[in-house]
Design a protein around this motif. Structure first.
Motif, PDB file in Angstrom:
ATOM      1  N   TRP A 102       6.810  -4.947 -13.103  1.00 25.96           N
ATOM      2  CA  TRP A 102       6.267  -4.731 -11.765  1.00 25.96           C
ATOM      3  C   TRP A 102       7.366  -4.854 -10.718  1.00 25.96           C
ATOM      4  N   ARG A 103       8.248  -5.833 -10.887  1.00 23.53           N
ATOM      5  CA  ARG A 103       9.325  -6.017  -9.914  1.00 23.53           C
ATOM      6  C   ARG A 103      10.195  -4.771  -9.817  1.00 23.53           C
ATOM      7  N   ARG A 104      10.429  -4.123 -10.946  1.00 25.34           N
ATOM      8  CA  ARG A 104      11.217  -2.899 -10.898  1.00 25.34           C
ATOM      9  C   ARG A 104      10.513  -1.821 -10.074  1.00 25.34           C
ATOM     10  N   VAL A 105       9.186  -1.783 -10.136  1.00 24.66           N
ATOM     11  CA  VAL A 105       8.430  -0.855  -9.292  1.00 24.66           C
ATOM     12  C   VAL A 105       8.537  -1.266  -7.827  1.00 24.66           C
ATOM     13  N   PHE A 106       8.344  -2.543  -7.525  1.00 26.44           N
ATOM     14  CA  PHE A 106       8.434  -3.011  -6.137  1.00 26.44           C
ATOM     15  C   PHE A 106       9.791  -2.653  -5.526  1.00 26.44           C
ATOM     16  N   PRO A 161      11.629  -1.388   2.589  1.00 27.55           N
ATOM     17  CA  PRO A 161      12.042  -2.592   1.852  1.00 27.55           C
ATOM     18  C   PRO A 161      11.210  -2.776   0.590  1.00 27.55           C
ATOM     19  N   PRO A 162      11.688  -3.573  -0.349  1.00 24.58           N
ATOM     20  CA  PRO A 162      10.915  -3.808  -1.572  1.00 24.58           C
ATOM     21  C   PRO A 162       9.532  -4.367  -1.253  1.00 24.58           C
ATOM     22  N   ARG A 163       8.538  -3.949  -2.023  1.00 29.57           N
ATOM     23  CA  ARG A 163       7.207  -4.520  -1.848  1.00 29.57           C
ATOM     24  C   ARG A 163       7.218  -5.973  -2.340  1.00 29.57           C
ATOM     25  N   THR A 164       6.450  -6.786  -1.669  1.00 31.73           N
ATOM     26  CA  THR A 164       6.376  -8.198  -2.027  1.00 31.73           C
ATOM     27  C   THR A 164       5.131  -8.460  -2.857  1.00 31.73           C
ATOM     28  N   ALA A 165       5.094  -9.616  -3.492  1.00 27.57           N
ATOM     29  CA  ALA A 165       3.922 -10.007  -4.271  1.00 27.57           C
ATOM     30  C   ALA A 165       3.817 -11.520  -4.270  1.00 27.57           C
ATOM     31  N   ASP A 210      -1.100   2.014 -16.526  1.00 26.50           N
ATOM     32  CA  ASP A 210      -2.065   2.325 -15.480  1.00 26.50           C
ATOM     33  C   ASP A 210      -1.880   1.421 -14.264  1.00 26.50           C
ATOM     34  N   PHE A 211      -1.545   0.178 -14.480  1.00 27.52           N
ATOM     35  CA  PHE A 211      -1.340  -0.715 -13.337  1.00 27.52           C
ATOM     36  C   PHE A 211      -0.048  -0.385 -12.598  1.00 27.52           C
ATOM     37  N   LEU A 212       0.955   0.117 -13.292  1.00 35.17           N
ATOM     38  CA  LEU A 212       2.151   0.582 -12.586  1.00 35.17           C
ATOM     39  C   LEU A 212       1.795   1.751 -11.673  1.00 35.17           C
ATOM     40  N   THR A 213       0.918   2.610 -12.149  1.00 39.19           N
ATOM     41  CA  THR A 213       0.447   3.726 -11.329  1.00 39.19           C
ATOM     42  C   THR A 213      -0.296   3.207 -10.101  1.00 39.19           C
TER      43      THR A 213
END
Length: 563
Positions: free
Chosen positions: A259-263, A268-272, A196-199
Motif C-alpha cells: 500500500w505504501r508503494r501506492v501512496f 504529495p504521498p497519500r497518508t494513512a 482489488d484494494f490497491l485499485t
C-alpha cells in the motif's frame, strides 16, 4: 543551496508531512447534516456545512464510511468500495465535497474497511451462488462444520459483537465473520483481494483524497491451518510475537508495504493511519513505520480516567513510541465507537466501575448512572485543551466541539448498533448514543439536522447545545474549541515536550520548544501559577487571580507568539 531553495524545500516537506501535527475532525456522515430531508446525513449536507468546518479551524476531515451499505454496522459493512451509498449522494457529490473542503484548506481522509465486506458485496453473493470448492469462495473464509452432519460451527470462536464467529449458509458450509453476521471476513492470502484494494486506494486517491484511515488494520492476515485452535487456546496464545493466528500478525505488514508503494505514487504521498488495537507500543510502532502506513492511532486516553498520573504515563509512553518509529503520535478522546468523553468524565472512574464477569473485567453501568453532567463537561474541557497542546496530531469527533454528552435514552426498537443486540460491551448500551445526529438550531425539525427528522432520536437537551446557540455565546464549548484550534496553529512546533515540576501529583505542566506551556489541574484545589498567569492566553475556566481552579487547563505563552 540558496535561501529561497531552502525555504521551498521546507514548504514541500511541510506539505508532504501535514498529518504529523494536524487537527483532524471525524465526520460520521449519516449523522452530520442532511441536505435532502430523508432523515439520513449525506455528502451535500457536509458541503452545506463546509464554512462551519473552516471556521472551526481544523486541518482535515476524516469521513467514516459513505459507501453503499445495508447499515448492518453503521456503514462498516461495505457493499461497493468504489461508490457512494445513493442515500448519501453520488460520486459527483463526493467530488463536489472534496472540492469544497480543499478550497477551504481542509484535507480529506476516508475510511477503508479491508478486513471484511458486506454480505451484499458482489463477491460474497457470487460465493454463495457458486457453492463448495468454487474459486469465488476462496476470496472469503469458508469451512466445513463439525459434528456428524456438519451442523456445528468449525470452532467455538466468538465474534466481537457477540455470538458465534461462524455462520452457516444454505449448502451447509460456514463462513467466518469476526464482526456482524453481515460482515464476512476476506481471505487476504488471495491475490485478487490484495489487487482489488490497491485499485480502491488508487480510485479514491485519483479523486483527490489526501489519506486513509484503515479499519481494524491488525486483523487482515490469518493463519487458518487445520486443525483450528479452540477459543481457549486462542486466548492463551501470545499476542506480542507477531505469530498469533488471528491478531496482529507480522505478515500483515507485507500488505501495508505494498500500500505504501501506492501512496508514494502521488505527490504529495497519500497518508494513512491505522486503527490497530495491539498489545504493546512496539507492536503499534510497526503500523506507524514509514515503509508501511506511517501513522497509527493511540487509543490509550480512551480508556484512561481523568487522572494526572494516567495522563502523564500515557503521554510519555506514546511520545517515546512515536520517536522510535520515526512517526508522530495521535491523540483522541472520543470517536464513533466509544462513549463521549464529556460523559465518561462525569461518571465514576472506569476502575471503580469494573466488575468481574467470568474471567473478564468489564465496565458496569450505562451513561446515565450517576452522571455529573457539569463536572463531566468541565473535565472534558480540561482534557481537550491538554490534548490540543501536545505534539502530534489530534483527532476530534463531531459534536465534541459542542460539549455533547452521550445520548443514553434510546429505546431498544430505535437502536441500530449490532453490538447492542448481540450483547457486546460498549458501556452496556451500544454505540448509538455517540452517533445521534448533530443539533444545528435550537428549534425546528431535528434541531436543524434536516427537514425529515433524524434517524436516531435527539433529546430535548440538544436545543441548548445547538450550533446557533453556542455560536452566539462567547463562553461556549464551541468557541473554546475555535480559539484553541486558532492558537494551536500559531503555537504548534516541534514534536517534543519537557515536563516541569509542579510540586503536586494532581497537576501536570509541560513546556514546548518555543516556550508554550500547558498546565492542567486534575485536582480539587486551585493551583498557583504565580507570575506565569500574566502570560495565560487561554484557559478552560477564568483564572482566580493567579490561580488555576480545580479541573481546568491553561495555556501560557509569550505574547509574541500569538500577538
Amino acid at each position: 543551496m540558496t535561501d529561497s531553495l531552502l525555504t521551498e524545500t521546507r514548504e514541500d516537506d511541510k506539505t508532504a508531512t501535514w498529518w504529523r501535527q494536524a487537527a483532524v475532525y471525524q465526520i460520521y456522515p449519516r449523522s452530520f447534516a442532511d441536505a435532502d430531508g430523508d432523515g439520513l446525513g449525506d455528502l451535500p449536507g457536509i458541503v452545506s456545512r463546509a464554512d462551519y468546518l473552516a471556521e472551526l479551524g481544523i486541518d482535515a476531515v476524516w469521513l467514516s464510511p459513505f459507501y453503499p451499505s445495508e447499515l448492518a454496522d453503521g456503514g462498516y459493512d461495505v457493499a461497493d468500495y468504489r461508490n457512494v451509498d445513493p442515500r448519501l449522494g453520488t460520486l459527483a457529490d463526493f467530488d463536489a465535497m472534496v472540492e469544497a473542503l480543499h478550497a477551504r484548506g481542509i484535507r480529506v481522509v476516508v475510511d477503508i474497511v479491508p478486513n471484511h465486506t458486506s454480505d451484499q458485496h458482489a463477491w460474497f453473493q457470487e460465493a454463495l451462488a457458486a457453492g463448495r470448492g468454487s474459486a469465488a469462495r476462496e476470496r472469503y473464509i469458508f469451512r466445513e462444520g463439525t459434528g456428524p452432519d456438519g451442523a456445528e460451527p468449525p470452532t467455538d470462536w466468538i465474534s466481537i459483537f457477540g455470538g458465534s464467529a461462524w455462520e452457516r449458509v444454505a449448502d451447509g458450509q460456514w463462513y467466518l465473520h469476526n464482526f456482524a453476521v453481515e460482515q464476512p471476513d476476506l481471505n487476504w492470502d488471495h491475490p485478487e483481494v490484495r489487487e482489488d484494494f490497491l485499485t480502491t486506494l488508487r480510485f479514491w486517491s485519483d479523486r483527490g483524497v489526501d489519506g486513509f484511515r484503515i479499519d481494524v488494520a491488525h486483523m487482515l492476515t490469518k493463519d487458518l491451518t487445520e486443525p483450528l485452535p479452540s477459543r481457549a487456546q486462542l486466548d492463551a496464545m501470545d499476542r506480542t510475537s507477531g505469530t498469533h493466528p488471528m491478531i496482529d500478525r507480522d505478515d500483515v505488514h507485507e500488505i501495508y508495504a505494498e500500500w505504501r508503494r501506492v501512496f508514494n505514487e502521488y505527490d504529495p504521498p497519500r497518508t494513512a493511519v491505522a486503527e490497530a488495537w495491539v498489545e504493546t507500543p512496539e507492536r503499534r510502532a510497526k503500523y506507524a513505520s514509514a515503509e508501511g502506513l506511517g501513522h497509527a492511532f493511540n487509543f490509550d486516553l480512551l480508556v484512561a480516567d481523568f487522572d494526572a498520573g494516567d495522563f502523564q504515563r500515557i503521554i510519555a509512553d506514546n511520545l517515546a513510541q512515536a520517536h522510535a518509529a520515526g512517526s508522530s503520535t495521535t491523540w483522541v478522546l472520543s470517536n464513533h465507537d466509544v462513549t463521549r468523553h464529556a460523559t465518561r468524565y462525569g461518571l465514576p472512574p472506569l476502575r471503580g466501575r469494573a466488575v468481574k464477569q467470568g474471567t473478564e473485567w468489564v465496565r458496569a453501568g450505562g451513561p446515565e448512572d450517576g452522571l455529573d453532567r457539569e463536572g463531566g463537561l468541565r473535565r472534558a474541557h480540561a482534557a481537550t485543551l491538554l490534548l490540543l497542546g501536545l505534539p502530534g496530531s489530534a483527532y476530534l469527533y463531531q459534536g465534541e466541539e459542542l460539549g455533547l454528552h452521550e445520548v443514553a435514552d434510546i429505546a431498544p426498537e430505535q437502536r441500530q448498533d449490532p453490538g447492542f443486540f448481540r450483547g457486546a460491551d460498549f458501556d452496556g448500551l451500544g454505540r448509538d448514543g455517540c452517533r445521534v445526529p448533530l443539533p444545528w438550531t435550537a428549534s425546528g425539525s431535528s434541531y436543524g439536522f434536516g427537514e425529515g427528522g433524524a434517524h436516531l432520536p435527539q433529546p430535548a437537551w440538544f436545543a441548548a447545545a445547538a450550533v446557533e446557540v453556542e455560536d452566539a455565546d462567547p463562553g461556549s464549548t464551541l468557541n473554546l474549541y475555535r480559539e484553541a484550534l486558532r492558537l494551536r496553529r500559531l503555537l504548534q512546533t516541534g514534536e517534543s515536550l519537557e515536563w516541569r515540576e509542579t510540586g503536586r501529583a494532581d497537576v501536570l505542566r509541560f513546556r514546548r520548544p518555543n516556550g508554550w506551556e500547558v498546565v492542567t489541574n486534575f485536582g480539587t484545589e486551585p493551583f498557583e501559577l504565580g507570575a506565569a498567569a500574566e502570560d495565560a492566553v487561554l484557559s478552560t475556566v477564568a483564572l482566580d487571580g493567579s490561580a488555576l481552579p480545580a479541573e481546568a487547563t491553561a495555556w501560557i505563552a509569550p505574547w509574541g507568539l500569538v500577538g
